[in-house]
Design a protein around this motif. Structure first.
Motif, PDB file in Angstrom:
ATOM      1  N   LYS A  52       0.848  -1.207   0.000  1.00  0.00           N
ATOM      2  CA  LYS A  52       0.000   0.000   0.000  1.00  0.00           C
ATOM      3  C   LYS A  52       0.874   1.244   0.000  1.00  0.00           C
ATOM      4  O   LYS A  52       0.611   2.197  -0.735  1.00  0.00           O
ATOM      5  N   THR A  56       2.362   1.714  -3.556  1.00  0.00           N
ATOM      6  CA  THR A  56       1.402   2.234  -4.542  1.00  0.00           C
ATOM      7  C   THR A  56       1.005   3.675  -4.225  1.00  0.00           C
ATOM      8  O   THR A  56       0.826   4.483  -5.136  1.00  0.00           O
ATOM      9  N   ASP A  57       0.893   4.016  -2.926  1.00  0.00           N
ATOM     10  CA  ASP A  57       0.551   5.393  -2.552  1.00  0.00           C
ATOM     11  C   ASP A  57       1.645   6.376  -2.960  1.00  0.00           C
ATOM     12  O   ASP A  57       1.362   7.453  -3.480  1.00  0.00           O
ATOM     13  N   VAL A  58       2.897   6.003  -2.724  1.00  0.00           N
ATOM     14  CA  VAL A  58       4.021   6.882  -3.084  1.00  0.00           C
ATOM     15  C   VAL A  58       4.084   7.067  -4.602  1.00  0.00           C
ATOM     16  O   VAL A  58       4.252   8.194  -5.089  1.00  0.00           O
ATOM     17  N   ALA A 118       1.593   6.849  -6.750  1.00  0.00           N
ATOM     18  CA  ALA A 118       0.452   7.683  -7.144  1.00  0.00           C
ATOM     19  C   ALA A 118       0.679   9.153  -6.791  1.00  0.00           C
ATOM     20  O   ALA A 118       0.398  10.050  -7.607  1.00  0.00           O
ATOM     21  N   GLU A 119       1.213   9.424  -5.590  1.00  0.00           N
ATOM     22  CA  GLU A 119       1.470  10.811  -5.170  1.00  0.00           C
ATOM     23  C   GLU A 119       2.503  11.484  -6.059  1.00  0.00           C
ATOM     24  O   GLU A 119       2.339  12.645  -6.453  1.00  0.00           O
ATOM     25  N   GLU A 120       3.567  10.779  -6.389  1.00  0.00           N
ATOM     26  CA  GLU A 120       4.607  11.353  -7.243  1.00  0.00           C
ATOM     27  C   GLU A 120       4.093  11.596  -8.662  1.00  0.00           C
ATOM     28  O   GLU A 120       4.392  12.623  -9.260  1.00  0.00           O
ATOM     29  N   LYS A 142       1.028  12.199  -9.456  1.00  0.00           N
ATOM     30  CA  LYS A 142       0.087  13.323  -9.356  1.00  0.00           C
ATOM     31  C   LYS A 142       0.838  14.655  -9.423  1.00  0.00           C
ATOM     32  O   LYS A 142       0.365  15.617 -10.003  1.00  0.00           O
ATOM     33  N   LYS A 143       2.053  14.686  -8.823  1.00  0.00           N
ATOM     34  CA  LYS A 143       2.888  15.893  -8.858  1.00  0.00           C
ATOM     35  C   LYS A 143       3.567  16.085 -10.218  1.00  0.00           C
ATOM     36  O   LYS A 143       4.231  17.077 -10.439  1.00  0.00           O
ATOM     37  N   GLU A 172       5.901  13.974 -11.337  1.00  0.00           N
ATOM     38  CA  GLU A 172       7.252  13.420 -11.238  1.00  0.00           C
ATOM     39  C   GLU A 172       7.356  12.084 -11.968  1.00  0.00           C
ATOM     40  O   GLU A 172       6.366  11.440 -12.260  1.00  0.00           O
TER      41      GLU A 172
END
Length: 92
Positions: free
Chosen positions: A26, A29-31, A33-35, A37-38, A40
């Motif tokens: 988790k 996958t969260d990291v 998705a966050e990157e 989104k930015k 990156e």
């Protein structure tokens, strides 16, 4: 392979509990998705690259009615496999 099977495989390879393996998956996958989104790019040498692809606005057609419609610009996640991963998949 679904998520439950992946968690079980990670747990057996890493000797973690299934709960800890699920937390690790988790977090991964969260990291990612966050990157993305930015905007990156994430490069995992030997595995591949995750990045965001820009899609331009364009005209399309409704296949049912043939009516012209506008498709807005969007961003889409993209994965490009690295050489080492390609080599593993293509081993005979």
């Amino acid at each position: 392979m679904n998520k439950t099977e992946l968690v079980a495989a990670i747990a057996s390879k890493t000797e973690l509990s299934k709960k800890d393996a699920e937390k690790a998956l988790k977090a991964f996958t969260d990291v990612i998705a966050e990157e993305l989104k930015k905007g990156e790019k994430i490069q995992l040498v030997g595995f591949g690259t995750f990045e965001v692809s820009e899609r331009a606005a364009r005209e399309g057609r409704n296949p049912r009615s043939g009516e012209v419609m506008n498709i807005p610009a969007s961003k889409a996640p993209k994965f490009k496999a690295g050489k080492a991963l390609k080599d593993i998949v293509n081993e005979k």
